[in-house]
Scaffold this motif. Sequence first.
Motif, PDB file in Angstrom:
ATOM      1  N   THR A  18       0.827  -1.208   0.000  1.00 24.71           N
ATOM      2  CA  THR A  18       0.000   0.000   0.000  1.00 24.71           C
ATOM      3  C   THR A  18       0.860   1.256   0.000  1.00 24.71           C
ATOM      4  O   THR A  18       0.587   2.216  -0.736  1.00 24.71           O
ATOM      5  CB  THR A  18      -0.936  -0.005   1.221  1.00 24.71           C
ATOM      6  OG1 THR A  18      -1.864  -1.081   1.095  1.00 24.71           O
ATOM      7  CG2 THR A  18      -1.706   1.301   1.319  1.00 24.71           C
ATOM      8  N   ALA A  21      -8.598   3.562  -0.522  1.00 24.82           N
ATOM      9  CA  ALA A  21      -7.673   2.472  -0.825  1.00 24.82           C
ATOM     10  C   ALA A  21      -8.379   1.137  -0.958  1.00 24.82           C
ATOM     11  O   ALA A  21      -7.956   0.276  -1.736  1.00 24.82           O
ATOM     12  CB  ALA A  21      -6.599   2.388   0.266  1.00 24.82           C
ATOM     13  N   GLU A  34      -7.693  -0.859  -4.463  1.00 23.72           N
ATOM     14  CA  GLU A  34      -6.882  -2.068  -4.410  1.00 23.72           C
ATOM     15  C   GLU A  34      -7.698  -3.296  -4.779  1.00 23.72           C
ATOM     16  O   GLU A  34      -7.162  -4.247  -5.363  1.00 23.72           O
ATOM     17  CB  GLU A  34      -6.280  -2.227  -3.011  1.00 23.72           C
ATOM     18  CG  GLU A  34      -5.219  -1.194  -2.691  1.00 23.72           C
ATOM     19  CD  GLU A  34      -4.526  -1.468  -1.373  1.00 23.72           C
ATOM     20  OE1 GLU A  34      -3.611  -0.702  -1.026  1.00 23.72           O
ATOM     21  OE2 GLU A  34      -4.904  -2.439  -0.689  1.00 23.72           O
ATOM     22  N   GLY A  51      -2.654  -5.097  -0.875  1.00 24.69           N
ATOM     23  CA  GLY A  51      -2.333  -4.121   0.150  1.00 24.69           C
ATOM     24  C   GLY A  51      -3.321  -4.169   1.299  1.00 24.69           C
ATOM     25  O   GLY A  51      -4.115  -5.112   1.443  1.00 24.69           O
TER      26      GLY A  51
END
Length: 368
Positions: free
Chosen positions: A145, A306, A310, A317
């Motif tokens: 990440t 995120a 992702e 991540g």
Amino acid sequence: MSPAGESSQVGGRLRDVRRMAVFVARRIAALLLTVLVGVYLTILIANMGGRVDEIRRLQIQSTVAEAVRANPEYSDMGAQRRNELIAEQVQLEVERLNLDEPFFWRSLDYLNQAVRLNLGRAEQMTSDLGSRQVRDIIAERLPATLLLFGTANLLVFFTSVAIALRLSRRYGSALDRTVIGLAPSSAAPGWFYGIFLILLFAFIWPMLPAGGMVAVPPPEGALAYAWSVVRHMALPVAAMFLSQIFISIYSWRTFFLIHSSEDYVEMARAKGLPERAIRRRYILRPTLAPIITSFLLMLIGLWSGAIILEQVFNWPGLGTLLFEAIGHRDTPVIIGGVVIFAYLLAVTVFLLDILYALLDPRVRVGPE
């Protein structure tokens, strides 16, 4: 300089250091309190006010009962004695996990363990190396990440500043109007652009991999492995870049336009200073504090996105980990992922406060 002057200068520096130390301590305390409140609310939500612990008690009872009935050593044991043995083992496991205590005290214990990242074992998930320790699972996903989002955000920052500086001296040009027209496109999140990028460059024109972090099986050799990671990063980085670049250029160009018309800039230009030096010293430097503020606030927004980004790119991540943990109802991993995101947000805000105080001398960091 006289001894009195030197003493006064040293005293002034000590006062500045003391004020900065007080400011830093206060900000750390405030951010820590914010993290504690956020993590505690996450514990309440993830545990559904204690209902998940009740489900865990039922799962423990079911697991112990199956293990006892499947053990040939207890096959000749009477039903009553077998039930007593199951109850004894269930009670021992419940006491080991503190599930016999009221939920309020358990939640405080969860909070204490969470902020210290001592979350014990995951209930369902394991790391790639087979470890069920939550700390190992998170440590395995965190670098991916940081690599992805760090690369994308640094690329957006330096590209935006460079283009915005040039546009501040070309107000009304075709490129300037183009950037203004494309600025609303940043309303779409990065994962939205990611879907189209995957469609175009992974399926219609198969130039780049659609997801993952590295080829399967991983290439041998450091250079081949690094090149594979770069190719897999291209599409997610491009998606985040497209979702932020135009609004960043537009916003920061406005800061530069305001300062480029100041009298001291015109004076520097009248003195014959090079245009590059004028942009760097007289336009960029006074606007650096609000520029960094805008960039870090943008970074905070990207952390929150995120999970979806992702997941779209199958990037291994923290976002993907948290999504999988929610699907498995793995409470320790959920809490651990949220704690890491909370720490990342707190560190970002803390860096924002410190950098703003250092870059802008007008900002007071403590009492005079």
